[in-house]
Design an enzyme around this catalytic site. Structure first.
Site, PDB file in Angstrom:
ATOM      1  N   TRP A   1       3.246  12.422 -15.433  1.00 61.34           N
ATOM      2  CA  TRP A   1       4.918  11.705 -15.568  1.00 61.34           C
ATOM      3  C   TRP A   1       5.570  12.132 -14.666  1.00 61.34           C
ATOM      4  O   TRP A   1       5.898  13.638 -13.590  1.00 61.34           O
ATOM      5  CB  TRP A   1       5.651  13.169 -17.067  1.00 61.34           C
ATOM      6  CG  TRP A   1       6.317  13.242 -17.602  1.00 61.34           C
ATOM      7  CD1 TRP A   1       6.526  12.401 -18.899  1.00 61.34           C
ATOM      8  CD2 TRP A   1       7.616  13.754 -16.752  1.00 61.34           C
ATOM      9  NE1 TRP A   1       8.088  11.983 -19.166  1.00 61.34           N
ATOM     10  CE2 TRP A   1       8.739  12.686 -18.388  1.00 61.34           C
ATOM     11  CE3 TRP A   1       8.157  13.955 -16.311  1.00 61.34           C
ATOM     12  CZ2 TRP A   1       9.950  13.257 -17.935  1.00 61.34           C
ATOM     13  CZ3 TRP A   1       9.700  14.434 -16.275  1.00 61.34           C
ATOM     14  CH2 TRP A   1      10.248  13.772 -17.050  1.00 61.34           C
TER      15      TRP A   1
ATOM     16  N   GLU B   1      18.913  16.701 -35.709  1.00 58.72           N
ATOM     17  CA  GLU B   1      17.661  16.570 -35.407  1.00 58.72           C
ATOM     18  C   GLU B   1      17.016  15.318 -36.077  1.00 58.72           C
ATOM     19  O   GLU B   1      15.961  14.147 -35.729  1.00 58.72           O
ATOM     20  CB  GLU B   1      16.376  17.839 -36.564  1.00 58.72           C
ATOM     21  CG  GLU B   1      15.172  17.206 -36.999  1.00 58.72           C
ATOM     22  CD  GLU B   1      14.431  17.858 -35.682  1.00 58.72           C
ATOM     23  OE1 GLU B   1      14.658  17.963 -34.185  1.00 58.72           O
ATOM     24  OE2 GLU B   1      13.073  17.243 -34.949  1.00 58.72           O
TER      25      GLU B   1
ATOM     26  N   ASN C   1       0.614  19.597 -10.734  1.00 63.18           N
ATOM     27  CA  ASN C   1       2.053  19.285 -11.874  1.00 63.18           C
ATOM     28  C   ASN C   1       3.524  20.169 -12.007  1.00 63.18           C
ATOM     29  O   ASN C   1       2.664  20.723 -10.823  1.00 63.18           O
ATOM     30  CB  ASN C   1       1.652  19.719 -13.210  1.00 63.18           C
ATOM     31  CG  ASN C   1       2.457  19.962 -14.547  1.00 63.18           C
ATOM     32  OD1 ASN C   1       3.392  19.391 -14.475  1.00 63.18           O
ATOM     33  ND2 ASN C   1       1.865  21.314 -15.120  1.00 63.18           N
ATOM     34  N   GLY C   2       4.671  19.636 -11.354  1.00 63.75           N
ATOM     35  CA  GLY C   2       5.514  20.156 -11.249  1.00 63.75           C
ATOM     36  C   GLY C   2       5.972  19.524 -10.132  1.00 63.75           C
ATOM     37  O   GLY C   2       6.369  18.488  -9.968  1.00 63.75           O
TER      38      GLY C   2
ATOM     39  N   HIS D   1      37.967  13.192 -35.544  1.00 67.75           N
ATOM     40  CA  HIS D   1      37.595  13.235 -34.434  1.00 67.75           C
ATOM     41  C   HIS D   1      37.681  12.409 -33.498  1.00 67.75           C
ATOM     42  O   HIS D   1      37.014  12.929 -32.089  1.00 67.75           O
ATOM     43  CB  HIS D   1      37.513  14.955 -33.902  1.00 67.75           C
ATOM     44  CG  HIS D   1      38.163  15.442 -34.749  1.00 67.75           C
ATOM     45  ND1 HIS D   1      39.641  16.394 -34.980  1.00 67.75           N
ATOM     46  CD2 HIS D   1      37.901  17.180 -35.455  1.00 67.75           C
ATOM     47  CE1 HIS D   1      39.967  16.843 -36.268  1.00 67.75           C
ATOM     48  NE2 HIS D   1      39.246  17.099 -36.292  1.00 67.75           N
TER      49      HIS D   1
ATOM     50  N   GLU E   1      13.722   9.493 -29.910  1.00 60.83           N
ATOM     51  CA  GLU E   1      13.254   9.717 -29.532  1.00 60.83           C
ATOM     52  C   GLU E   1      11.973   8.677 -29.672  1.00 60.83           C
ATOM     53  O   GLU E   1      11.311   8.085 -28.690  1.00 60.83           O
ATOM     54  CB  GLU E   1      11.931  10.703 -29.921  1.00 60.83           C
ATOM     55  CG  GLU E   1      13.029  11.911 -29.187  1.00 60.83           C
ATOM     56  CD  GLU E   1      11.923  13.340 -29.856  1.00 60.83           C
ATOM     57  OE1 GLU E   1      12.020  13.750 -28.886  1.00 60.83           O
ATOM     58  OE2 GLU E   1      11.942  13.539 -31.098  1.00 60.83           O
TER      59      GLU E   1
ATOM     60  N   ARG F   1       0.805  15.677 -21.677  1.00 54.98           N
ATOM     61  CA  ARG F   1       1.237  15.976 -21.136  1.00 54.98           C
ATOM     62  C   ARG F   1       2.014  15.111 -20.230  1.00 54.98           C
ATOM     63  O   ARG F   1       2.975  15.151 -18.837  1.00 54.98           O
ATOM     64  CB  ARG F   1       1.135  17.068 -20.204  1.00 54.98           C
ATOM     65  CG  ARG F   1       0.564  18.382 -20.819  1.00 54.98           C
ATOM     66  CD  ARG F   1      -0.251  18.352 -19.906  1.00 54.98           C
ATOM     67  NE  ARG F   1       0.077  20.668 -19.944  1.00 54.98           N
ATOM     68  CZ  ARG F   1       0.191  21.974 -19.408  1.00 54.98           C
ATOM     69  NH1 ARG F   1       1.530  21.117 -18.320  1.00 54.98           N
ATOM     70  NH2 ARG F   1       0.239  21.878 -20.015  1.00 54.98           N
TER      71      ARG F   1
ATOM     72  N   LYS G   1       5.288  15.662 -23.841  1.00 52.71           N
ATOM     73  CA  LYS G   1       4.742  16.135 -25.529  1.00 52.71           C
ATOM     74  C   LYS G   1       5.785  18.088 -24.702  1.00 52.71           C
ATOM     75  O   LYS G   1       6.319  18.731 -25.230  1.00 52.71           O
ATOM     76  CB  LYS G   1       4.087  16.570 -26.034  1.00 52.71           C
ATOM     77  CG  LYS G   1       3.935  17.974 -27.220  1.00 52.71           C
ATOM     78  CD  LYS G   1       3.789  17.409 -28.716  1.00 52.71           C
ATOM     79  CE  LYS G   1       3.965  18.174 -29.679  1.00 52.71           C
ATOM     80  NZ  LYS G   1       4.889  17.826 -30.508  1.00 52.71           N
TER      81      LYS G   1
ATOM     82  N   LYS H   1      15.212  12.588 -33.737  1.00 55.14           N
ATOM     83  CA  LYS H   1      14.085  11.940 -33.623  1.00 55.14           C
ATOM     84  C   LYS H   1      13.773  10.878 -33.640  1.00 55.14           C
ATOM     85  O   LYS H   1      13.047  10.164 -33.348  1.00 55.14           O
ATOM     86  CB  LYS H   1      13.052  12.215 -35.232  1.00 55.14           C
ATOM     87  CG  LYS H   1      12.535  13.955 -35.767  1.00 55.14           C
ATOM     88  CD  LYS H   1      11.440  13.726 -34.963  1.00 55.14           C
ATOM     89  CE  LYS H   1      11.526  14.392 -33.935  1.00 55.14           C
ATOM     90  NZ  LYS H   1      11.683  15.781 -33.661  1.00 55.14           N
TER      91      LYS H   1
ATOM     92  N   CYS I   1       2.827  16.726 -15.703  1.00 52.30           N
ATOM     93  CA  CYS I   1       1.672  16.756 -15.767  1.00 52.30           C
ATOM     94  C   CYS I   1       0.660  17.138 -16.359  1.00 52.30           C
ATOM     95  O   CYS I   1       0.490  18.886 -16.084  1.00 52.30           O
ATOM     96  CB  CYS I   1       1.527  15.604 -14.915  1.00 52.30           C
ATOM     97  SG  CYS I   1       2.942  15.192 -13.697  1.00 52.30           S
TER      98      CYS I   1
HETATM   99  C1  G6P Z   1       9.858  18.118 -25.578  1.00 50.54           C
HETATM  100  C2  G6P Z   1       9.037  17.141 -26.707  1.00 50.54           C
HETATM  101  C3  G6P Z   1      10.419  17.526 -27.754  1.00 50.54           C
HETATM  102  C4  G6P Z   1      10.401  19.313 -27.636  1.00 50.54           C
HETATM  103  C5  G6P Z   1      10.960  20.061 -26.503  1.00 50.54           C
HETATM  104  C6  G6P Z   1      10.608  21.562 -26.450  1.00 50.54           C
HETATM  105  O1  G6P Z   1      10.906  17.420 -24.944  1.00 50.54           O
HETATM  106  O2  G6P Z   1       8.434  15.733 -26.812  1.00 50.54           O
HETATM  107  O3  G6P Z   1       9.368  17.247 -29.326  1.00 50.54           O
HETATM  108  O4  G6P Z   1      10.970  19.828 -29.570  1.00 50.54           O
HETATM  109  O5  G6P Z   1       9.840  19.240 -25.452  1.00 50.54           O
HETATM  110  O6  G6P Z   1       9.303  21.779 -26.103  1.00 50.54           O
HETATM  111  P1  G6P Z   1       8.530  23.029 -26.812  1.00 50.54           P
HETATM  112  O7  G6P Z   1       7.774  23.040 -26.750  1.00 50.54           O
HETATM  113  O8  G6P Z   1       9.329  24.106 -25.840  1.00 50.54           O
HETATM  114  O9  G6P Z   1       8.914  23.107 -28.407  1.00 50.54           O
END
Ligand code: G6P
Length: 607
Positions: free
Chosen positions: A74, A479, A98-99, A502, A486, A27, A602, A483, A2
Site C-alpha cells: 500500500w 456510517e 511495512n511502515g 446550518h 469507500e 493490507r 483493511k 460505506k 503492507c
Molecule cells: C481502515 C478500514 C476500515 C476500518 C478502519 C479501522 O480504514 O478500511 O474499514 O474501519 O481502517 O480499522 P480497525 O481495524 O482499527 O477497526
C-alpha cells in the site's frame, strides 16, 4: 500497511510466499513482489497492481530458491509501479518493509552525497542502502542490520535476506506487527498469524524494538538494546481453513449476510445463555470509581464508538469523550486517573489507535479494548480485552465487525448502568432481551435485499448524497456515508439532522438523494421536521424507519426501507443493515471493486 512474509524452507518457497501474500492482501494491493535466493543469488519478480498480476509472472518465470521474502504494498512513498514494488535490492541485501522510515530524506541525501545511486522513490530503499554500505565496510549481516536499526527512525516491520546466506533471514519490528512461525526444519516470518496459519500454529510475536535472526533450526531474538531475549511461543487460534466467498459474489455481501450469526456469537460471550444475565469476562473495574471513559478508534470502529458514547452516557450516566485516534494523541487533553481508556479496532493493529493506547498507558490509565483479532497487538497491550466474534472480515469496508462492536458496546453500557445503579434489574432484563432479538430482526432486514438493490440502482447516477440522523441514528448516518464513499466513490456526507439548516440544506435540489435514518423513537418527530425541510426543497428522500412511519410518509418520500419494530435501544444496530446494503448494491451497479476499493486497505499500520 503492507503485508510481509519470509520463509526459510526445504523446497522452493515462491508459491508458498504467494499464498501467504494472498492472505495479507487486505493490507494493501497496489503492487507486490517475491525474491528468493537461487544458488546464493538474489532473484525477484515484481508486479504493479493486484496480486493476480504477480501470479501471472510466477507462472511464466520460475523462482527456484528455498529461502525467500514477499510483499504486498500500500504505497506511501513513491507511486505504485514495478520499480517501487518491494523487495528492494541493494548489493547483497533484499528488503521488504511495512511502515514508514520517517528520516529517509536526510538519509538519502547523505548517501547520495557519498555517490550512492537510488533506484526507487521509496523510503524503504534507504534500509537496504544502509545495510549494504555497512557490509561493504566489512560488517557481517547481523552487524550491518544492527547499524541500520540505529540510524532509521519511524515505523517498520522488516524482512531481510542476504545473497550467499541461504540459511539466514532477519526480521525487525518497531510499530507494525511481526511474527515468527516455527515449522519442521523450516522457519517463517509474517505480518500476522493469518498469513502463517496454513504453515504453522506455533508463533512468537516480536515486541516493539525487537529484531530477530532466523535460520531453519534456530531463532534468536534481540530487544531494542540489542540484548538477547526470549519471546514466548504461543499457539495461534487462527484457522488455516481457506477463507472463501462461498456462494456470494463478494466478501462484503457474504459478511453482511453473516451478521445474524456473528452477532449472536458475540452476544453469547457477554450474556450467559443459562441464566440470561450479563457478564463481562475479564473486566475487573470499579465502575463507581470511574468518572470518564475516553474512546479512540478509526474509521468504522470510531463510528461504533460514537454510538457507544450515546449508550454509555444515557444508560450508565458516565461522561464519555470520543476522538478519532489520529487526533486524540496530539490533542494534549488532560488524563484524569479516574478514567478508563477504551480502544475499538477490528484488526487490533491500526497504527493510530495503537499509538493512542500507548499514549494512555504512558499516562497510567487503565486500558480496555474491543477487538476482533484476539492475538492482535492492541489486544495484547490492553488490561482488558472485550472480543467481538465476527470471524475473519475480508471486505475492506467493515460491516459485520461494526455491528459486533455495537453488540459489545451495548453490553458494556448495560453492565456499567447496572453497576452504577442507573439501571434497575427490570430495565437490565428488558435491554438484554432486546439484544437477543437482534439475529431475528437482522434476518428480517436482509430479506429486503432485492428491494434495497432496486433503490440502490437509482443512486448510481448521483454525484453527492446526504445522510441524516439524530441521536444514535446520527452515527449510522455517518456510517452510511462512509460505506458509500469507500466503495462506490460517490461523494457522501453524514450529518446530524439538526445541523441540516446550518449548511448542507444549501446543497439540496431535485438531483440530491437524502437518506434519512429516522426510526420510530423519541427523536422521530424532530427528524421528521428536518425531512420536511428537505422535501420542501425538492430533495429525493429515502427514509429508513419502521413500517408505521414509512406508511405515514409514503407520499412525502421517494422510497422507504423498513426496519422491524423493536426496543428502540437496538435501532442503531438494525439501521446499520440498510445503509450497508445500499452502499454495497450501489457499488456493484457502478462496477467498482467492492472488496478492494481503490486507495484503501483493511488494516492501516501507518500513521
Ligand atoms: C481502515 C478500514 C476500515 C476500518 C478502519 C479501522 O480504514 O478500511 O474499514 O474501519 O481502517 O480499522 P480497525 O481495524 O482499527 O477497526
Amino acid at each position: 500497511m503492507c503485508g510481509i512474509v519470509g520463509i526459510l524452507g526445504q523446497t522452493p518457497v515462491a508459491g508458498t510466499i504467494y499464498e501467504a501474500l494472498k492472505r495479507l492482501e487486505y493490507r494493501g494491493y497496489d503492487s507486490s513482489g517475491v525474491a528468493t535466493l537461487e544458488d546464493g543469488r538474489l532473484t525477484r519478480l515484481r508486479a504493479r497492481g493486484k496480486l493476480v498480476n504477480l501470479e501471472k509472472c510466477l507462472r511464466e518465470t520460475t523462482l527456484a530458491g528455498t529461502s525467500g521474502i514477499g510483499h504486498t504494498r500500500w504505497a506511501t512513498h513513491g507511486v505504485p509501479n514495478e520499480t517501487n514494488a518491494h523487495p528492494h535490492f541493494c548489493g547483497p541485501v533484499a528488503v521488504v518493509h511495512n511502515g514508514i522510515i520517517e528520516n529517509f530524506r536526510e538519509l538519502r541525501e547523505e548517501f547520495e552525497a557519498q555517490g550512492c545511486h537510488f533506484e526507487t522513490d521509496t523510503d524503504t530503499e534507504t534500509v537496504a542502502q544502509i545495510i549494504a554500505l555497512a557490509m561493504k565496510d566489512g560488517k557481517t549481516p547481523l552487524e550491518a542490520v544492527r547499524e541500520m536499526l540505529g540510524r532509521v527512525r519511524g515505523a517498520f516491520a522488516l524482512g531481510i535476506l542476504f545473497s550467499g546466506e541461504e540459511d539466514l533471514l532477519i526480521g525487525a519490528r518497531n510499530g507494525p506487527p511481526l511474527a515468527v512461525g516455527y515449522g519442521k526444519g523450516e522457519m517463517y516470518l509474517g505480518s500476522d498469524a493469518i498469513a502463517l496459519a496454513p504453515l504453522t500454529n506455533s508463533l512468537s510475536y516480536l515486541e516493539d524494538g525487537d529484531w530477530v535472526v532466523m535460520s531453519r533450526e534456530s531463532v534468536r531474538f534481540f530487544d531494542e538494546n540489542h540484548d538477547e531475549v526470549t519471546r514466548p511461543v504461543t499457539q495461534t487460534s487462527q484457522s488455516a481453513i481457506h477463507i472463501d466467498k462461498g456462494n456470494y459474489r463478494h466478501f462484503m455481501v457474504k459478511e453482511i449476510f453473516e451478521q445474524p450469526e456473528v452477532i449472536s456469537h458475540t452476544l453469547a460471550n457477554y450474556i450467559n445463555p443459562l441464566d440470561g444475565k450479563i457478564s463481562i469476562p475479564d473486566l475487573d473495574l470499579d465502575w463507581n470509581g470511574l468518572n470518564r471513559i475516553t474512546i479512540s478508534a478509526c474509521g468504522t470502529a470510531y463510528i461504533a464508538g460514537l454510538v457507544g458514547k450515546y449508550w454509555l452516557e444515557e444508560l450508565a450516566q458516565i461522561n464519555v469523550d470520543i476522538d478519532v485516534a489520529s487526533e486524540f494523541r496530539y490533542r494534549k487533553a488532560p488524563m484524569p486517573q479516574d478514567a478508563l481508556a477504551l480502544f475499538i479496532s477490528q484488526s487490533g493493529e491500526t497504527a493510530d489507535t495503537l499509538a493512542g493506547l500507548r499514549h494512555c498507558r504512558g499516562h497510567g490509565l487503565k486500558i480496555a479494548s474491543i477487538v476482533n483479532v484476539a492475538e492482535s497487538t492492541i489486544a495484547r497491550e490492553s488490561d482488558f480485552t472485550l472480543p467481538t466474534r465476527a470471524g475473519v472480515e475480508v471486505g475492506v469496508a467493515s460491516t459485520k465487525a461494526f455491528t459486533c462492536q455495537l453488540g459489545v458496546l451495548a453490553c458494556l453500557a448495560i453492565e456499567a448502568g447496572r453497576e452504577r445503579g442507573v439501571l434497575d434489574e427490570a430495565r437490565v432484563e428488558t435491554l438484554l432481551r432486546a439484544l437477543e432479538t437482534l439475529p431475528g430482526h437482522i434476518h428480517e432486514i436482509l430479506r429486503q435485499d432485492a428491494q434495497i438493490e432496486e433503490i440502490a440502482k437509482s443512486l448510481t447516477k448521483s454525484r453527492n448524497i446526504l445522510y441524516l440522523g439524530r441521536g444514535t441514528s446520527f452515527p449510522i448516518a455517518l456510517e452510511g456515508a462512509l460505506k458509500l464513499k469507500e466503495i462506490s466513490y460517490i461523494h457522501a456526507e453524514g450529518y446530524a439532522a439538526g445541523e441540516l439548516k446550518h449548511g448542507p440544506i444549501a446543497l439540496i435540489d431535485e438531483e440530491m438523494p437524502v437518506i434519512v435514518v429516522a426510526p420510530d423513537d423519541a427523536l422521530y418527530e424532530k427528524t421528521l421536521s428536518n425531512m420536511q425541510e428537505v422535501a420542501a426543497r425538492g430533495g429525493k428522500i429515502i427514509l429508513i424507519s419502521n413500517a408505521r412511519r414509512c406508511d405515514q410518509n409514503a407520499n412525502n418520500v421517494w422510497s422507504c426501507i423498513e426496519i422491524p419494530d423493536a426496543d428502540t435501544f437496538i435501532n442503531p444496530i438494525l439501521a446499520a443493515l440498510p445503509v450497508q446494503l445500499l452502499a454495497y448494491h450501489t457499488a456493484v451497479h457502478m462496477g467498482t471493486d467492492v472488496d478492494q476499493p481503490r486507495n484503501l486497505a483493511k488494516s492501516v499500520t501507518v500513521e
